[in-house]
Write a protein that holds these residues in place. Structure first.
Motif, PDB file in Angstrom:
ATOM      1  N   ARG A  65       0.870  -1.166   0.000  1.00 14.14           N
ATOM      2  CA  ARG A  65       0.000   0.000   0.000  1.00 14.14           C
ATOM      3  C   ARG A  65       0.913   1.224   0.000  1.00 14.14           C
ATOM      4  O   ARG A  65       1.879   1.292   0.757  1.00 14.14           O
ATOM      5  N   PHE A  66       0.610   2.209  -0.855  1.00 16.63           N
ATOM      6  CA  PHE A  66       1.512   3.337  -1.017  1.00 16.63           C
ATOM      7  C   PHE A  66       0.829   4.640  -0.644  1.00 16.63           C
ATOM      8  O   PHE A  66      -0.275   4.936  -1.106  1.00 16.63           O
ATOM      9  N   LEU A  67       1.501   5.427   0.180  1.00 13.73           N
ATOM     10  CA  LEU A  67       1.029   6.746   0.570  1.00 13.73           C
ATOM     11  C   LEU A  67       2.097   7.748   0.164  1.00 13.73           C
ATOM     12  O   LEU A  67       3.255   7.642   0.591  1.00 13.73           O
ATOM     13  N   ALA A  68       1.724   8.739  -0.656  1.00 11.89           N
ATOM     14  CA  ALA A  68       2.699   9.663  -1.228  1.00 11.89           C
ATOM     15  C   ALA A  68       2.770  10.974  -0.471  1.00 11.89           C
ATOM     16  O   ALA A  68       1.745  11.559  -0.111  1.00 11.89           O
ATOM     17  N   THR A  69       3.994  11.446  -0.253  1.00 17.41           N
ATOM     18  CA  THR A  69       4.213  12.768   0.334  1.00 17.41           C
ATOM     19  C   THR A  69       4.414  13.825  -0.747  1.00 17.41           C
ATOM     20  O   THR A  69       4.140  15.006  -0.525  1.00 17.41           O
ATOM     21  N   TYR A  70       4.921  13.415  -1.887  1.00 22.62           N
ATOM     22  CA  TYR A  70       5.113  14.283  -3.058  1.00 22.62           C
ATOM     23  C   TYR A  70       4.576  13.541  -4.284  1.00 22.62           C
ATOM     24  O   TYR A  70       4.790  12.331  -4.419  1.00 22.62           O
ATOM     25  N   ALA A  71       3.910  14.257  -5.171  1.00 19.69           N
ATOM     26  CA  ALA A  71       3.461  13.638  -6.418  1.00 19.69           C
ATOM     27  C   ALA A  71       4.650  13.244  -7.287  1.00 19.69           C
ATOM     28  O   ALA A  71       4.614  12.227  -7.987  1.00 19.69           O
ATOM     29  N   GLU A  72       5.697  14.051  -7.254  1.00 18.51           N
ATOM     30  CA  GLU A  72       6.942  13.761  -7.953  1.00 18.51           C
ATOM     31  C   GLU A  72       8.099  13.951  -6.975  1.00 18.51           C
ATOM     32  O   GLU A  72       8.119  14.949  -6.240  1.00 18.51           O
ATOM     33  N   PRO A  73       9.060  13.035  -6.943  1.00 12.37           N
ATOM     34  CA  PRO A  73      10.194  13.215  -6.030  1.00 12.37           C
ATOM     35  C   PRO A  73      10.952  14.501  -6.353  1.00 12.37           C
ATOM     36  O   PRO A  73      11.213  14.790  -7.520  1.00 12.37           O
ATOM     37  N   PRO A  74      11.323  15.284  -5.347  1.00  9.39           N
ATOM     38  CA  PRO A  74      12.029  16.542  -5.581  1.00  9.39           C
ATOM     39  C   PRO A  74      13.534  16.312  -5.797  1.00  9.39           C
ATOM     40  O   PRO A  74      14.375  16.919  -5.114  1.00  9.39           O
ATOM     41  N   SER A  75      13.865  15.453  -6.745  1.00  6.84           N
ATOM     42  CA  SER A  75      15.253  15.036  -6.947  1.00  6.84           C
ATOM     43  C   SER A  75      16.188  16.202  -7.225  1.00  6.84           C
ATOM     44  O   SER A  75      17.352  16.195  -6.814  1.00  6.84           O
ATOM     45  N   GLU A  76      15.675  17.208  -7.922  1.00  6.60           N
ATOM     46  CA  GLU A  76      16.518  18.342  -8.291  1.00  6.60           C
ATOM     47  C   GLU A  76      16.860  19.228  -7.089  1.00  6.60           C
ATOM     48  O   GLU A  76      17.705  20.119  -7.192  1.00  6.60           O
ATOM     49  N   ARG A  77      16.246  18.945  -5.939  1.00  3.48           N
ATOM     50  CA  ARG A  77      16.483  19.770  -4.749  1.00  3.48           C
ATOM     51  C   ARG A  77      17.285  19.032  -3.674  1.00  3.48           C
ATOM     52  O   ARG A  77      17.298  19.436  -2.517  1.00  3.48           O
ATOM     53  N   ILE A  78      17.939  17.946  -4.065  1.00  5.29           N
ATOM     54  CA  ILE A  78      18.772  17.213  -3.102  1.00  5.29           C
ATOM     55  C   ILE A  78      19.791  18.167  -2.476  1.00  5.29           C
ATOM     56  O   ILE A  78      20.454  18.925  -3.179  1.00  5.29           O
ATOM     57  N   GLY A  79      19.899  18.089  -1.174  1.00  2.00           N
ATOM     58  CA  GLY A  79      20.806  18.984  -0.469  1.00  2.00           C
ATOM     59  C   GLY A  79      20.087  20.117   0.231  1.00  2.00           C
ATOM     60  O   GLY A  79      20.637  20.722   1.150  1.00  2.00           O
ATOM     61  N   GLU A  80      18.855  20.416  -0.191  1.00  2.00           N
ATOM     62  CA  GLU A  80      18.059  21.437   0.480  1.00  2.00           C
ATOM     63  C   GLU A  80      17.336  20.813   1.678  1.00  2.00           C
ATOM     64  O   GLU A  80      16.868  19.680   1.601  1.00  2.00           O
ATOM     65  N   PRO A  81      17.205  21.530   2.771  1.00  2.00           N
ATOM     66  CA  PRO A  81      16.573  20.939   3.954  1.00  2.00           C
ATOM     67  C   PRO A  81      15.052  20.824   3.873  1.00  2.00           C
ATOM     68  O   PRO A  81      14.473  19.875   4.405  1.00  2.00           O
ATOM     69  N   MET A  82      14.377  21.767   3.204  1.00  2.00           N
ATOM     70  CA  MET A  82      12.927  21.809   3.280  1.00  2.00           C
ATOM     71  C   MET A  82      12.231  20.563   2.709  1.00  2.00           C
ATOM     72  O   MET A  82      11.269  20.061   3.331  1.00  2.00           O
ATOM     73  N   PRO A  83      12.637  20.043   1.546  1.00  2.00           N
ATOM     74  CA  PRO A  83      11.954  18.834   1.075  1.00  2.00           C
ATOM     75  C   PRO A  83      12.032  17.681   2.068  1.00  2.00           C
ATOM     76  O   PRO A  83      11.058  16.949   2.257  1.00  2.00           O
ATOM     77  N   GLU A  84      13.179  17.518   2.709  1.00  2.00           N
ATOM     78  CA  GLU A  84      13.344  16.450   3.696  1.00  2.00           C
ATOM     79  C   GLU A  84      12.443  16.671   4.898  1.00  2.00           C
ATOM     80  O   GLU A  84      11.770  15.751   5.379  1.00  2.00           O
ATOM     81  N   VAL A  85      12.389  17.908   5.392  1.00  2.00           N
ATOM     82  CA  VAL A  85      11.579  18.220   6.571  1.00  2.00           C
ATOM     83  C   VAL A  85      10.091  18.101   6.260  1.00  2.00           C
ATOM     84  O   VAL A  85       9.310  17.546   7.047  1.00  2.00           O
ATOM     85  N   LEU A  86       9.677  18.618   5.100  1.00  2.00           N
ATOM     86  CA  LEU A  86       8.276  18.527   4.712  1.00  2.00           C
ATOM     87  C   LEU A  86       7.863  17.071   4.516  1.00  2.00           C
ATOM     88  O   LEU A  86       6.767  16.660   4.930  1.00  2.00           O
ATOM     89  N   HIS A  87       8.735  16.302   3.911  1.00  2.00           N
ATOM     90  CA  HIS A  87       8.475  14.867   3.724  1.00  2.00           C
ATOM     91  C   HIS A  87       8.282  14.188   5.079  1.00  2.00           C
ATOM     92  O   HIS A  87       7.354  13.392   5.266  1.00  2.00           O
ATOM     93  N   ALA A  88       9.141  14.506   6.040  1.00  2.00           N
ATOM     94  CA  ALA A  88       9.043  13.893   7.366  1.00  2.00           C
ATOM     95  C   ALA A  88       7.733  14.263   8.046  1.00  2.00           C
ATOM     96  O   ALA A  88       7.084  13.411   8.678  1.00  2.00           O
ATOM     97  N   GLU A 219      24.254  16.900  -8.902  1.00  2.00           N
ATOM     98  CA  GLU A 219      24.499  17.939  -7.907  1.00  2.00           C
ATOM     99  C   GLU A 219      25.724  18.767  -8.281  1.00  2.00           C
ATOM    100  O   GLU A 219      26.617  18.301  -8.981  1.00  2.00           O
ATOM    101  N   GLN A 220      25.766  20.010  -7.787  1.00  2.00           N
ATOM    102  CA  GLN A 220      26.864  20.906  -8.147  1.00  2.00           C
ATOM    103  C   GLN A 220      28.214  20.345  -7.712  1.00  2.00           C
ATOM    104  O   GLN A 220      29.202  20.441  -8.454  1.00  2.00           O
ATOM    105  N   ALA A 221      28.262  19.753  -6.531  1.00  2.00           N
ATOM    106  CA  ALA A 221      29.522  19.182  -6.060  1.00  2.00           C
ATOM    107  C   ALA A 221      29.992  18.060  -6.977  1.00  2.00           C
ATOM    108  O   ALA A 221      31.197  17.885  -7.189  1.00  2.00           O
ATOM    109  N   GLU A 222      29.045  17.314  -7.538  1.00  2.00           N
ATOM    110  CA  GLU A 222      29.396  16.242  -8.472  1.00  2.00           C
ATOM    111  C   GLU A 222      29.951  16.814  -9.774  1.00  2.00           C
ATOM    112  O   GLU A 222      30.945  16.316 -10.318  1.00  2.00           O
ATOM    113  N   HIS A 223      29.319  17.870 -10.265  1.00  2.00           N
ATOM    114  CA  HIS A 223      29.820  18.524 -11.479  1.00  2.00           C
ATOM    115  C   HIS A 223      31.212  19.100 -11.248  1.00  2.00           C
ATOM    116  O   HIS A 223      32.091  19.000 -12.122  1.00  2.00           O
ATOM    117  N   ASP A 224      31.429  19.699 -10.095  1.00  2.00           N
ATOM    118  CA  ASP A 224      32.739  20.279  -9.796  1.00  2.00           C
ATOM    119  C   ASP A 224      33.823  19.208  -9.788  1.00  2.00           C
ATOM    120  O   ASP A 224      34.909  19.397 -10.355  1.00  2.00           O
TER     121      ASP A 224
END
Length: 368
Positions: A65-88, A219-224
Motif C-alpha cells: 500500500r503506497f502513501l505519497a508525500t510528493y506527487a513527484e520526487p524533488p530530486s533536483e532539490r537534493i541537499g536542500e533541507p525543506m523537502p526532507e523536513v516537509l516529507h518527514a 548535484e553541483q559538487a558532483e559537477h565540480d
C-alpha cells in the motif's frame, strides 16, 4: 493494508510502515541505492505474508500500500533541507492513521517524530555514523532503535542503540549472469570524490585496460568533481556513459571484466559490489568500510590496501570464477537473507519496546 496478491496473511504477520527518503521513486528509475534496497525489502516481506505500507515520494512501484508525500520526487532539490523536513512531517501525519506494529524509517528527518508515536521506530543507518549523523542518532536516544548495514559501520559508533546488523541485499535472480566477460572494466556509482572514479581511471589505464564509467552527475559538487578530476582523464580508453538505468546497469555489470571500487571513505556497504558479483563479475576494491565483509579476497574479487596495487588486481581478476561470485551473493546477500534478518530485528524491537538487549549480535547476518 494489503499484501502481495495470492500471499495469505500469516497468523504471526507484522504490520509494518516503511518510510522511504523523498528523493527518488521506489524502486528508482536510475540512481538510488537506498530506494533499490527498499523495493527489495518490501517485496521480500510481502512474500512472507506481512502487511506493508510504504510512505514515499512519486509513484507506487511496489506491491505495498503506497502513501505519497510528493506527487513527484524533488530530486533536483537534493541537499536542500525543506523537502526532507516537509516529507518527514507528511510521513508522520500519514502514519498516524495506519494501524502498525512498527515503523521502519529510512529517511533522515523522519526519526525526529519517533518519540511522538506509540509504536517503536527502527532506523536503518545508511550513512557514515562516526560524525554528525551519529550525534543525531545519539540525540534521539531510546526513541529509536538502529540497524547497521555492516559490522564496519557499527564499529564506528558502538554506543548507538543498535538492534542488530543486516546487510543490504539484491534479488539475485534479477541480475543476468555473465560467464564470458569482455576486456574492459567498469566503474559505476555517484560522481563524488569519495567514490574514486578518477582513481579507477588511473588504475585501469595502468593495467592497460579500457574503462567505462556510468554514474549520477546532478548535484553541483558532483559537477565540480567531474570537471576537476574526471573529465581531464577521459579519452579513447576511458569513456563516461552518463547515468545508467536499471536495465543498462545490468548489461554493463554482466559484461565487465571486473568492477573497480576504489572508495576513499568508510562506506558502510556499497550496493554496486553485490550487484556486480550477482552478475558473476568480480570486484577490485580498496580496503575501506564494509569492503572486506562483502568481497571474499581472491575468490569474488581482490581487496587491496593501496591504490598502486589495483592495476595488478585488475589483471588477476580475469582468472576468477564468475560462478563463485554469483554463489556468494545468493548465499549471503540475497533478499531472502536480508528479509529474514529484518524479521528477527522487528520482533526483537517490538518485544523490547525499542530497548536493545545484551547479546543483540546474534541478529547479525553471516558475512561470508
Amino acid at each position: 493494508m494489503i499484501a502481495v496478491t495470492g500471499v495469505p496473511r500469516r497468523r504471526d504477520a507484522m504490520r509494518i510502515v516503511m518510510v522511504a527518503p523523498p528523493w527518488y521513486d521506489v524502486p528508482p528509475r536510475g540512481y538510488g541505492g537506498i530506494e533499490s534496497m527498499l523495493a527489495e525489502l518490501v517485496a521480500g516481506l510481502s512474500r512472507r505474508g506481512h502487511d506493508i505500507t510504504l510512505i514515499g515520494a512519486g509513484r507506487a512501484g511496489t506491491s505495498a500500500r503506497f502513501l505519497a508525500t510528493y506527487a513527484e520526487p524533488p530530486s533536483e532539490r537534493i541537499g536542500e533541507p525543506m523537502p526532507e523536513v516537509l516529507h518527514a512531517a507528511k510521513a508522520y501525519a500519514l502514519a498516524v492513521d495506519v494501524d502498525a506494529d512498527i515503523v521502519h524509517d529510512h529517511s533522515l528527518a523522519g526519526p525526529l517524530s519517533a518519540a511522538a508515536r506509540a509504536v517503536p521506530t527502527l532506523v536503518t543507518c545508511h550513512g557514515e555514523v562516526n560524525g554528525e549523523l551519529g550525534e543525531y542518532y545519539r540525540a534521539l536516544g531510546p526513541a529509536v532503535s538502529t540497524v547497521a548495514i555492516s559490522e564496519a559501520q557499527r564499529r564506528l559508533a558502538p554506543d548507538l542503540t543498535w538492534a542488530g546488523v543486516v546487510h543490504n541485499a539484491v534479488e539475485t535472480e534479477s541480475f543476468p549472469f555473465g560467464e564470458r566477460k569482455e576486456d574492459w572494466v567498469l566503474w559505476l556509482g555517484r560522481l563524488n570524490e569519495d567514490k574514486g572514479a578518477h582513481l579507477a581511471i588511473d588504475a585501469a589505464r595502468a593495467a592497460g585496460r579500457r574503462i567505462l564509467l556510468a554514474g549520477k552527475l546532478t548535484e553541483q559538487a558532483e559537477h565540480d568533481y567531474f570537471e576537476r578530476e574526471v573529465r581531464p582523464r577521459l579519452g579513447p580508453d576511458a569513456e563516461y556513459l552518463g547515468q545508467a538505468d536499471a536495465s543498462r546497469k545490468r548489461e554493463l555489470l554482466a559484461a565487465a571484466r571486473c568492477l573497480l571500487f576504489p572508495i576513499r571513505w568508510e562506506e558502510p556497504f556499497g550496493m554496486v559490489m553485490i550487484e556486480a558479483m550477482a552478475c558473476g563479475t568480480p570486484v577490485v576494491a580498496l580496503n575501506r568500510g564494509a569492503v572486506p565483509e562483502v568481497v571474499v579476497d581472491g575468490v569474488t574479487g581482490f581487496v587491496r590496501n593501496e591504490v598502486e596495487e589495483l592495476p595488478e588486481a585488475v589483471e588477476a581478476a580475469g582468472a576468477l570464477d564468475p560462478r563463485a561470485c554469483r554463489f556468494h551473493v545468493a548465499e549471503n546477500f540475497d533478499v531472502e537473507v536480508m528479509t529474514a534478518g529484518y524479521e528477527r530485528v522487528y520482533r526483537r524491537v517490538i518485544t523490547t519496546s525499542a530497548e536493545p538487549e545484551e547479546g543483540t549480535r546474534d541478529l547479525a547476518l553471516p558475512v561470508t
